[in-house]
Motif scaffolding. Structure first.
Motif, mmCIF file in Angstrom:
data_model
loop_
_atom_site.group_PDB
_atom_site.id
_atom_site.type_symbol
_atom_site.label_atom_id
_atom_site.label_comp_id
_atom_site.label_asym_id
_atom_site.label_seq_id
_atom_site.Cartn_x
_atom_site.Cartn_y
_atom_site.Cartn_z
ATOM 1 N N ASP A 129 0.811 -1.217 0.000
ATOM 2 C CA ASP A 129 0.000 0.000 0.000
ATOM 3 C C ASP A 129 0.845 1.269 0.000
ATOM 4 O OD1 ASP A 129 -2.374 -1.330 -0.119
ATOM 5 O OD2 ASP A 129 -2.880 -1.103 2.004
ATOM 6 N N MET A 130 1.982 1.243 0.674
ATOM 7 C CA MET A 130 2.808 2.440 0.764
ATOM 8 C C MET A 130 3.347 2.865 -0.601
ATOM 9 S SD MET A 130 6.318 0.925 2.495
ATOM 10 C CE MET A 130 7.157 2.495 2.297
ATOM 11 N N LEU A 131 3.392 1.937 -1.538
ATOM 12 C CA LEU A 131 3.812 2.260 -2.898
ATOM 13 C C LEU A 131 2.611 2.391 -3.835
ATOM 14 C CD1 LEU A 131 6.927 -0.079 -3.360
ATOM 15 C CD2 LEU A 131 6.894 2.374 -2.859
ATOM 16 N N TYR A 132 1.626 1.519 -3.634
ATOM 17 C CA TYR A 132 0.475 1.513 -4.538
ATOM 18 C C TYR A 132 -0.383 2.766 -4.389
ATOM 19 C CZ TYR A 132 -3.922 0.290 -6.768
ATOM 20 O OH TYR A 132 -5.053 0.317 -7.557
ATOM 21 N N LYS A 133 -0.689 3.146 -3.159
ATOM 22 C CA LYS A 133 -1.631 4.244 -2.950
ATOM 23 C C LYS A 133 -1.159 5.573 -3.538
ATOM 24 C CE LYS A 133 -4.290 2.447 0.936
ATOM 25 N NZ LYS A 133 -4.769 2.704 2.319
ATOM 26 N N PRO A 134 0.094 5.966 -3.361
ATOM 27 C CA PRO A 134 0.539 7.211 -3.996
ATOM 28 C C PRO A 134 0.435 7.164 -5.522
ATOM 29 C CG PRO A 134 2.054 6.591 -2.262
ATOM 30 C CD PRO A 134 1.131 5.422 -2.460
ATOM 31 N N GLY A 135 0.763 6.007 -6.098
ATOM 32 C CA GLY A 135 0.663 5.863 -7.547
ATOM 33 C C GLY A 135 -0.776 5.921 -8.026
#
Length: 203
Positions: free
Chosen positions: A158-164
């Protein structure tokens, strides 16, 4: 869809084996176990949306081939899926002696799905609008689409997916018009903006 695609291929080649082999390739690619959204169901929906505006499409054969090949290559870990899909579409169409200008247009239509920006070609705008039609569907259906996309990007926490994902949603919301053509704008724009805004707030 199988009969439609194979019929299209047969219009341009006498090689009896190509319609079957081309379809097997498409069916196999779109039926991959990690294809939660970008699968055959997506193609069916795209065909349904485009059929509604068929009389407004100048090059129907080109548009159909773009439909079947636009997500042929789909790897969430890479950023060149459209380029690879366009390249493979061009190779397949050349092998059946599809007109060169049609090959070029098909590749360009596939590449246009990378940013869904306004194009000078109306067929391309109709195609990319239809590709985005899921954004303007009923909210429950939209949230299922969002869940399926998250599944496809399961390799990212999530820490990478959500910003993207936020960046993607903000990109569409920043557009003056998400849908370039009047048909799709009237049908989907308002609901799409509502869906995108709700998902953005939930991230």
């Amino acid at each position: 869809m199988k009969k439609l695609f194979q019929g299209q291929v047969r219009r341009y080649t006498d090689d009896a084996a190509l319609p079957d082999s081309f379809w097997v390739e498409i069916e196999t690619k779109y039926s991959g176990k990690r294809r939660y959204y970008h699968n055959l169901h997506h193609l069916e929906n795209l065909l349904e949306q485009l059929s509604e505006v068929k009389l407004s499409i100048k090059d129907w054969d080109v548009t159909l081939f773009a439909l079947f090949y636009h997500d042929l290559v789909y790897n969430p870990a890479r950023r060149d899926n459209e380029e690879k899909s366009a390249r493979m579409a061009g190779e397949r169409l050349k092998s059946i002696n599809f007109p060169k200008d049609g090959v070029d247009k098909c590749r360009n239509m596939i590449l246009a799905t990378k940013g869904h920006a306004d194009a000078s070609d109306n067929d391309t705008n109709l195609f990319t609008d239809a590709d985005l039609s899921i954004l303007g569907c009923a909210h429950d259906q939209y949230m299922e689409y969002a869940r399926q996309v998250r599944e496809e990007y399961h390799i990212y926490p999530d820490m990478l997916y959500k910003p993207g994902r936020k960046k993607v949603l903000q990109y569409f919301l920043s557009m003056d018009r998400i849908f370039k053509t009047n048909h799709f704008y009237d049908k989907f724009e308002a609901q799409a903006r509502e869906n995108l805004s709700i998902e953005l707030k939930s991230l």
